[in-house]
Design a protein around this motif. Structure first.
Motif, PDB file in Angstrom:
ATOM      1  N   ARG A  63       0.818  -1.212   0.000  1.00  0.00           N
ATOM      2  CA  ARG A  63       0.000   0.000   0.000  1.00  0.00           C
ATOM      3  C   ARG A  63       0.852   1.263   0.000  1.00  0.00           C
ATOM      4  N   ASP A  64       1.940   1.265   0.758  1.00  0.00           N
ATOM      5  CA  ASP A  64       2.783   2.460   0.824  1.00  0.00           C
ATOM      6  C   ASP A  64       3.340   2.817  -0.548  1.00  0.00           C
ATOM      7  N   PHE A  65       3.747   1.808  -1.301  1.00  0.00           N
ATOM      8  CA  PHE A  65       4.277   2.046  -2.643  1.00  0.00           C
ATOM      9  C   PHE A  65       3.196   2.660  -3.534  1.00  0.00           C
ATOM     10  N   LEU A  66       1.997   2.128  -3.449  1.00  0.00           N
ATOM     11  CA  LEU A  66       0.893   2.618  -4.274  1.00  0.00           C
ATOM     12  C   LEU A  66       0.538   4.059  -3.918  1.00  0.00           C
ATOM     13  N   VAL A  67       0.442   4.345  -2.646  1.00  0.00           N
ATOM     14  CA  VAL A  67       0.100   5.701  -2.212  1.00  0.00           C
ATOM     15  C   VAL A  67       1.193   6.683  -2.599  1.00  0.00           C
ATOM     16  N   ARG A  68       2.448   6.260  -2.478  1.00  0.00           N
ATOM     17  CA  ARG A  68       3.559   7.131  -2.867  1.00  0.00           C
ATOM     18  C   ARG A  68       3.495   7.455  -4.358  1.00  0.00           C
ATOM     19  N   GLY A  69       3.100   6.481  -5.154  1.00  0.00           N
ATOM     20  CA  GLY A  69       2.946   6.726  -6.582  1.00  0.00           C
ATOM     21  C   GLY A  69       1.857   7.749  -6.871  1.00  0.00           C
ATOM     22  N   LEU A  70       0.762   7.673  -6.128  1.00  0.00           N
ATOM     23  CA  LEU A  70      -0.336   8.625  -6.306  1.00  0.00           C
ATOM     24  C   LEU A  70       0.096  10.046  -5.965  1.00  0.00           C
ATOM     25  N   GLN A  71       0.951  10.167  -4.960  1.00  0.00           N
ATOM     26  CA  GLN A  71       1.323  11.487  -4.468  1.00  0.00           C
ATOM     27  C   GLN A  71       2.485  12.111  -5.231  1.00  0.00           C
ATOM     28  N   THR A  72       3.237  11.304  -5.962  1.00  0.00           N
ATOM     29  CA  THR A  72       4.383  11.841  -6.698  1.00  0.00           C
ATOM     30  C   THR A  72       4.132  11.958  -8.200  1.00  0.00           C
ATOM     31  N   ASP A  73       3.152  11.233  -8.710  1.00  0.00           N
ATOM     32  CA  ASP A  73       2.849  11.266 -10.144  1.00  0.00           C
ATOM     33  C   ASP A  73       1.346  11.491 -10.304  1.00  0.00           C
ATOM     34  N   SER A  74       0.963  12.675 -10.762  1.00  0.00           N
ATOM     35  CA  SER A  74      -0.458  13.018 -10.857  1.00  0.00           C
ATOM     36  C   SER A  74      -1.213  12.115 -11.824  1.00  0.00           C
ATOM     37  N   ARG A  75      -0.503  11.486 -12.771  1.00  0.00           N
ATOM     38  CA  ARG A  75      -1.158  10.636 -13.767  1.00  0.00           C
ATOM     39  C   ARG A  75      -1.047   9.153 -13.430  1.00  0.00           C
ATOM     40  N   TYR A  76      -0.488   8.850 -12.286  1.00  0.00           N
ATOM     41  CA  TYR A  76      -0.229   7.463 -11.913  1.00  0.00           C
ATOM     42  C   TYR A  76      -1.508   6.627 -11.905  1.00  0.00           C
ATOM     43  N   ALA A  77      -2.577   7.159 -11.330  1.00  0.00           N
ATOM     44  CA  ALA A  77      -3.816   6.384 -11.178  1.00  0.00           C
ATOM     45  C   ALA A  77      -4.419   6.007 -12.522  1.00  0.00           C
ATOM     46  N   ARG A  78      -4.337   6.900 -13.496  1.00  0.00           N
ATOM     47  CA  ARG A  78      -4.918   6.612 -14.811  1.00  0.00           C
ATOM     48  C   ARG A  78      -4.120   5.566 -15.575  1.00  0.00           C
ATOM     49  N   LYS A  79      -2.866   5.332 -15.150  1.00  0.00           N
ATOM     50  CA  LYS A  79      -2.027   4.331 -15.809  1.00  0.00           C
ATOM     51  C   LYS A  79      -2.330   2.918 -15.319  1.00  0.00           C
ATOM     52  N   ILE A  80      -3.027   2.810 -14.205  1.00  0.00           N
ATOM     53  CA  ILE A  80      -3.399   1.493 -13.684  1.00  0.00           C
ATOM     54  C   ILE A  80      -4.405   0.863 -14.640  1.00  0.00           C
ATOM     55  N   ASN A  81      -4.325  -0.439 -14.823  1.00  0.00           N
ATOM     56  CA  ASN A  81      -5.254  -1.131 -15.718  1.00  0.00           C
ATOM     57  C   ASN A  81      -6.698  -0.776 -15.371  1.00  0.00           C
ATOM     58  N   GLY A  82      -7.451  -0.397 -16.385  1.00  0.00           N
ATOM     59  CA  GLY A  82      -8.842  -0.030 -16.177  1.00  0.00           C
ATOM     60  C   GLY A  82      -9.041   1.420 -15.800  1.00  0.00           C
TER      61      GLY A  82
END
Length: 357
Positions: free
Chosen positions: A134-153
């Motif tokens: 979870r920490d890795f995922l949350v860190r990705g959300l907070q450092t890359d504004s487009r990270y969530a849209r890159k996740i499958n779906g």
């Protein structure tokens, strides 16, 4: 004896007399017994009572309830014609007191709730969390504004939210036409042709109210926290589905769950319009937070930050300013519905519609 020594002796005598009197008065008080002392000590001890901790409300649902309240006000106008001055003024107060920033945050939060219903997206978020943590995922959300849209779906999930927004925009446009038509039909009634009064003062009051914002209706907050709200949100904007705002009746035990068999999925997800990518990014980010458990996963601050966005709030703020200017220029009651339809409904709808194409 000198005058100085006499004065000193007199002062000392008075002091001793007063001290003796005070001591004598104190001696008249009986000493406390052991029982009395214990009683006094017990009375002084603080009483500790049991208490319960009420969990903090979900920030996404709370914000979305403001937008739901706006849509609920739209439903009231959509279902009832103006029959008196009071009805017009009530609609003006409800729609005109919306705070643009709060309304924008509410729409983005609602869009994220819709996006989070995508089964593919939810599964992908859980896969990333399970593999990387979870920490890795949350860190990705907070450092890359487009990270969530890159996740499958992610693209599909955001597209579903944009479809829901487009449906709302169309609803606002239709209601706006209905309301503006009344600006013409009401001219047949004497009360509607009455003088509005100090329209400048009325516009100033609307401005002051909009700085505070409209409080979410408790029944809208309850509805968005209902356990089965997901079944309603999953149909938002889909072909054959009724408006979400017709399905949400306002209480957790009265949600109108949609019959999915009557809904077709032929409408493809809308795409993000040029210049609105940051809006889509925030919707996707908030949807991930929702899947993870919102504030339980990251704290409230990142969620609140992701709901703040300038394009939509700026557009809605301009719509509110235009409404206030329109009201300031009105003279008769029948003119107010035109201002409502043009700025509080149609213009707000265009702010939502311009995010997608």
């Amino acid at each position: 004896m000198t005058l100085g020594k006499f004065h000193a002796a007199l002062t000392a005598g008075v002091f001793l007399a007063v001290s003796a009197t005070a001591q004598d008065a104190g001696d008249t008080t009986a000493p406390e017994t052991g029982a009395e002392a214990a009683s006094a000590e017990g009375a002084a001890a603080p009483t500790i009572s049991a208490f319960s901790i009420t969990p903090a409300p979900d920030p996404l649902s709370s914000a979305a309830a403001v937008y739901a309240t706006y849509q609920s006000d739209v439903s009231d106008i959509e279902q009832h014609k103006f029959e008196n001055v009071e009805g017009i003024q009530e609609a003006l107060t409800d729609l005109g007191s919306q705070n643009a920033e709060q309304l924008s945050r509410g729409w983005i939060a609602y869009s994220a709730l819709v996006a989070s219903q995508s089964p593919e997206f939810r599964a992908a978020v859980r896969d990333v969390e399970g593999y990387y943590g979870r920490d890795f995922l949350v860190r990705g959300l907070q450092t890359d504004s487009r990270y969530a849209r890159k996740i499958n779906g992610g693209t599909t999930a955001v597209g579903a939210a944009l479809n829901a927004g487009a449906a709302d925009a169309q609803r606002l446009q239709s209601t706006a036409e209905y309301v503006k038509e009344q600006a013409y039909s009401l001219q047949a009634f004497g009360w509607a042709k009455g003088k509005l009064g100090d329209s400048g003062a009325l516009a100033t009051r609307l401005r002051a109210d909009s700085m505070i914002g409209r409080t979410a209706r408790p029944n809208m907050t309850t509805a968005l926290d209902a356990p089965d709200i997901g079944s309603v949100l999953s149909t938002a904007g889909r072909s054959g589905a009724p408006s979400v705002w017709n399905s949400v009746s306002g209480s957790a035990d009265r949600l109108q769950v949609v019959n999915v068999s009557n809904i077709t999925s032929s409408n493809s997800p809308l795409s993000v319009s040029v210049g609105s990518e940051q809006v889509a990014d925030k919707i996707a980010t908030l949807a991930v937070y929702r899947v993870l458990g919102s504030e339980d996963a990251t704290g409230v601050a990142p969620v609140q930050s992701a709901m703040t966005e300038g394009q939509t709030s700026g557009c809605m703020n301009m719509a509110q300013l235009n409404l206030q200017q329109c009201i300031a220029a009105t003279h008769q009651h029948f003119e107010v519905p035109f201002c409502l339809g043009e700025h509080a409904l149609a213009e707000i709808g265009s702010c939502i519609a311009k995010v997608s194409n």
